[in-house]
Scaffold this motif. Structure first.
Motif, PDB file in Angstrom:
ATOM      1  N   LEU A 197      40.671 -58.646 -45.680  1.00 21.15           N
ATOM      2  CA  LEU A 197      41.133 -59.466 -44.563  1.00 21.15           C
ATOM      3  C   LEU A 197      40.148 -59.350 -43.410  1.00 21.15           C
ATOM      4  N   VAL A 198      39.560 -60.487 -43.028  1.00 22.39           N
ATOM      5  CA  VAL A 198      38.751 -60.490 -41.803  1.00 22.39           C
ATOM      6  C   VAL A 198      39.689 -60.860 -40.665  1.00 22.39           C
ATOM      7  N   GLU A 199      39.765 -60.018 -39.672  1.00 23.94           N
ATOM      8  CA  GLU A 199      40.737 -60.231 -38.587  1.00 23.94           C
ATOM      9  C   GLU A 199      40.145 -59.757 -37.268  1.00 23.94           C
ATOM     10  N   GLN A 200      40.159 -60.655 -36.279  1.00 26.60           N
ATOM     11  CA  GLN A 200      39.627 -60.305 -34.950  1.00 26.60           C
ATOM     12  C   GLN A 200      40.592 -59.406 -34.178  1.00 26.60           C
ATOM     13  N   ASP A 201      41.881 -59.556 -34.482  1.00 29.72           N
ATOM     14  CA  ASP A 201      42.900 -58.807 -33.752  1.00 29.72           C
ATOM     15  C   ASP A 201      43.007 -57.404 -34.382  1.00 29.72           C
ATOM     16  N   LEU A 202      42.399 -56.424 -33.705  1.00 30.50           N
ATOM     17  CA  LEU A 202      42.314 -55.075 -34.279  1.00 30.50           C
ATOM     18  C   LEU A 202      43.680 -54.461 -34.519  1.00 30.50           C
ATOM     19  N   THR A 203      44.602 -54.707 -33.580  1.00 33.75           N
ATOM     20  CA  THR A 203      45.939 -54.116 -33.722  1.00 33.75           C
ATOM     21  C   THR A 203      46.578 -54.600 -35.018  1.00 33.75           C
ATOM     22  N   ARG A 204      46.489 -55.902 -35.225  1.00 31.41           N
ATOM     23  CA  ARG A 204      47.069 -56.477 -36.432  1.00 31.41           C
ATOM     24  C   ARG A 204      46.331 -55.974 -37.678  1.00 31.41           C
ATOM     25  N   ALA A 205      45.005 -55.917 -37.597  1.00 37.37           N
ATOM     26  CA  ALA A 205      44.207 -55.453 -38.745  1.00 37.37           C
ATOM     27  C   ALA A 205      44.634 -54.041 -39.135  1.00 37.37           C
ATOM     28  N   LEU A 206      44.803 -53.184 -38.140  1.00 27.36           N
ATOM     29  CA  LEU A 206      45.146 -51.787 -38.440  1.00 27.36           C
ATOM     30  C   LEU A 206      46.575 -51.659 -38.950  1.00 27.36           C
ATOM     31  N   GLN A 207      47.442 -52.594 -38.533  1.00 28.43           N
ATOM     32  CA  GLN A 207      48.828 -52.566 -39.029  1.00 28.43           C
ATOM     33  C   GLN A 207      48.887 -52.925 -40.510  1.00 28.43           C
ATOM     34  N   VAL A 208      48.091 -53.916 -40.888  1.00 30.93           N
ATOM     35  CA  VAL A 208      48.190 -54.462 -42.243  1.00 30.93           C
ATOM     36  C   VAL A 208      47.410 -53.637 -43.262  1.00 30.93           C
ATOM     37  N   ALA A 209      46.266 -53.061 -42.806  1.00 31.65           N
ATOM     38  CA  ALA A 209      45.293 -52.535 -43.775  1.00 31.65           C
ATOM     39  C   ALA A 209      45.541 -51.082 -44.143  1.00 31.65           C
ATOM     40  N   ASP A 210      45.103 -50.725 -45.353  1.00 37.04           N
ATOM     41  CA  ASP A 210      45.033 -49.311 -45.748  1.00 37.04           C
ATOM     42  C   ASP A 210      43.714 -48.732 -45.276  1.00 37.04           C
ATOM     43  N   ARG A 211      42.690 -49.594 -45.251  1.00 34.64           N
ATOM     44  CA  ARG A 211      41.365 -49.104 -44.915  1.00 34.64           C
ATOM     45  C   ARG A 211      40.669 -50.121 -44.034  1.00 34.64           C
ATOM     46  N   VAL A 212      39.806 -49.621 -43.163  1.00 33.36           N
ATOM     47  CA  VAL A 212      39.098 -50.519 -42.267  1.00 33.36           C
ATOM     48  C   VAL A 212      37.593 -50.293 -42.401  1.00 33.36           C
ATOM     49  N   VAL A 213      36.884 -51.408 -42.514  1.00 38.47           N
ATOM     50  CA  VAL A 213      35.420 -51.380 -42.533  1.00 38.47           C
ATOM     51  C   VAL A 213      34.952 -52.200 -41.342  1.00 38.47           C
TER      52      VAL A 213
ATOM     53  N   GLU B 257      44.688 -52.364 -52.926  1.00 39.15           N
ATOM     54  CA  GLU B 257      44.281 -51.932 -51.584  1.00 39.15           C
ATOM     55  C   GLU B 257      44.166 -53.132 -50.640  1.00 39.15           C
ATOM     56  N   ARG B 258      44.425 -52.868 -49.337  1.00 37.81           N
ATOM     57  CA  ARG B 258      44.196 -53.918 -48.341  1.00 37.81           C
ATOM     58  C   ARG B 258      43.122 -53.417 -47.401  1.00 37.81           C
ATOM     59  N   LEU B 259      42.004 -54.098 -47.423  1.00 39.68           N
ATOM     60  CA  LEU B 259      40.867 -53.699 -46.599  1.00 39.68           C
ATOM     61  C   LEU B 259      40.742 -54.682 -45.441  1.00 39.68           C
ATOM     62  N   ALA B 260      40.683 -54.158 -44.228  1.00 38.38           N
ATOM     63  CA  ALA B 260      40.410 -55.013 -43.068  1.00 38.38           C
ATOM     64  C   ALA B 260      38.923 -54.917 -42.765  1.00 38.38           C
TER      65      ALA B 260
ATOM     66  N   VAL C  79      42.584 -65.570 -40.649  1.00 37.06           N
ATOM     67  CA  VAL C  79      43.733 -66.463 -40.838  1.00 37.06           C
ATOM     68  C   VAL C  79      44.440 -66.793 -39.525  1.00 37.06           C
ATOM     69  N   SER C  80      44.221 -66.002 -38.480  1.00 32.71           N
ATOM     70  CA  SER C  80      44.939 -66.288 -37.229  1.00 32.71           C
ATOM     71  C   SER C  80      44.102 -67.096 -36.237  1.00 32.71           C
ATOM     72  N   LEU C  81      42.862 -67.403 -36.629  1.00 36.24           N
ATOM     73  CA  LEU C  81      41.957 -68.079 -35.690  1.00 36.24           C
ATOM     74  C   LEU C  81      42.510 -69.442 -35.271  1.00 36.24           C
ATOM     75  N   GLY C  82      42.625 -69.628 -33.958  1.00 33.34           N
ATOM     76  CA  GLY C  82      43.034 -70.929 -33.421  1.00 33.34           C
ATOM     77  C   GLY C  82      44.514 -71.225 -33.528  1.00 33.34           C
ATOM     78  N   LEU C  83      45.317 -70.240 -33.965  1.00 26.50           N
ATOM     79  CA  LEU C  83      46.753 -70.493 -34.097  1.00 26.50           C
ATOM     80  C   LEU C  83      47.500 -69.988 -32.861  1.00 26.50           C
ATOM     81  N   ALA C  84      48.621 -70.663 -32.551  1.00 29.50           N
ATOM     82  CA  ALA C  84      49.496 -70.189 -31.472  1.00 29.50           C
ATOM     83  C   ALA C  84      50.104 -68.856 -31.913  1.00 29.50           C
ATOM     84  N   PRO C  85      50.414 -67.956 -30.948  1.00 26.70           N
ATOM     85  CA  PRO C  85      50.932 -66.631 -31.321  1.00 26.70           C
ATOM     86  C   PRO C  85      52.125 -66.678 -32.278  1.00 26.70           C
ATOM     87  N   LEU C  86      53.038 -67.631 -32.072  1.00 22.89           N
ATOM     88  CA  LEU C  86      54.205 -67.693 -32.971  1.00 22.89           C
ATOM     89  C   LEU C  86      53.796 -68.080 -34.386  1.00 22.89           C
TER      90      LEU C  86
END
Ligand code: ATP
Length: 234
Positions: free
Chosen positions: A189-205, A31-34, A161-168
């Protein structure tokens, strides 16, 4: 559900600050949990307690049903829990390869090798002998994820993992992560970008002030519902 990871009524304090409040959740194998929530919601503290970097004050963490709440971090690594920490925390004066090899000290038996990591993160191939301090943010993040893979994890905990990185660079790191996910890795996966979190994850907490305010299959919640939980809107 046969959970690989279960967190049961976990409380974690920083001194008097009650950062994680009676959190329960479970992650099944594959499972991938965001894990989402505003700054200070307790996401990093929760991940660190699962990894053994921060002791819980109450409740239990179980891996495959076994209570591991009191085990130190290196014992949990041997059982298959790997944390990619916020801020990456590489050894700046060591090369990429040396940073990867550092992780083999306490690892679980398994298939990962330096070459295997370079296959997943081709951007690191030419940088093998470069010192970590000379890498870009994205390259450092790839090295940090690679270091976690070198421990042969059953459960990969990824903190922003995306904190402080350029978009590319974010795109490049996520493209590589997609390879891992396609192979069935179990990930929180802890992710601030909700769109990305929802794309990657099966479940969100979603955590709000240390408590779980939403736990749902990603396919069943809209971005708006997650945003409302994130900000504690009624
Ligand atoms: P962020 O997105 O900002 O990392 P987060 O959801 O990961 O937020 P935590 O970093 O877990 O949240 O922080 C939860 C609470 O605990 C916050 O109020 C934070 O200020 C506090 N906190 C975190 N680490 C420490 C620490 N080492 N000492 C004292 N308080 C801490």
């Amino acid at each position: 559900m046969n959970a690989l990871l279960s967190v049961e009524e976990l409380d974690v304090h920083h001194g008097l600050l009650h950062a994680v409040r009676s959190v329960s959740l479970a992650v099944a194998e594959g499972e991938r949990l965001a894990l989402v929530g505003a700054n200070g919601a307790g996401k990093t503290t929760l991940l660190r307690s699962v990894a053994g970097a921060k002791q819980a004050t109450h409740g239990n963490v179980r891996l495959d049903g076994e209570v591991i709440t009191a085990l130190p971090a290196h014992r949990r690594v041997r059982l298959g829990i790997a944390l990619v920490p916020e801020g990456r925390k590489l050894f700046p004066d060591l090369t990429v390869e040396e940073n990867l090899l550092v992780a083999t000290r306490h690892r679980r038996a398994g298939p990962w090798t330096v070459d295997g990591v370079l296959d997943v993160f081709p951007m690191l191939r030419k940088l093998r002998s470069r010192r970590a301090s000379t890498l870009s943010g994205g390259e450092q993040q790839a090295t940090a994820i690679g270091r976690a893979l070198m421990t042969n994890p059953r459960l990969l905990l990824l903190d922003e993992v995306s904190l402080g990185l350029a978009p590319l660079a974010v795109d490049a790191v996520y493209e590589c992560l997609a390879t891992l996910l396609a192979e069935g890795a179990t990930v929180v996966l802890v992710e601030q970008d909700l769109t990305r979190a929802l794309q990657v994850a099966d479940r969100v907490v979603c955590l709000l002030e240390g408590r779980v305010v939403l736990d749902a299959p990603a396919a069943d919640v809209s971005r708006e519902q997650v945003t409302e939980a994130y900000f504690g809107l009624p």
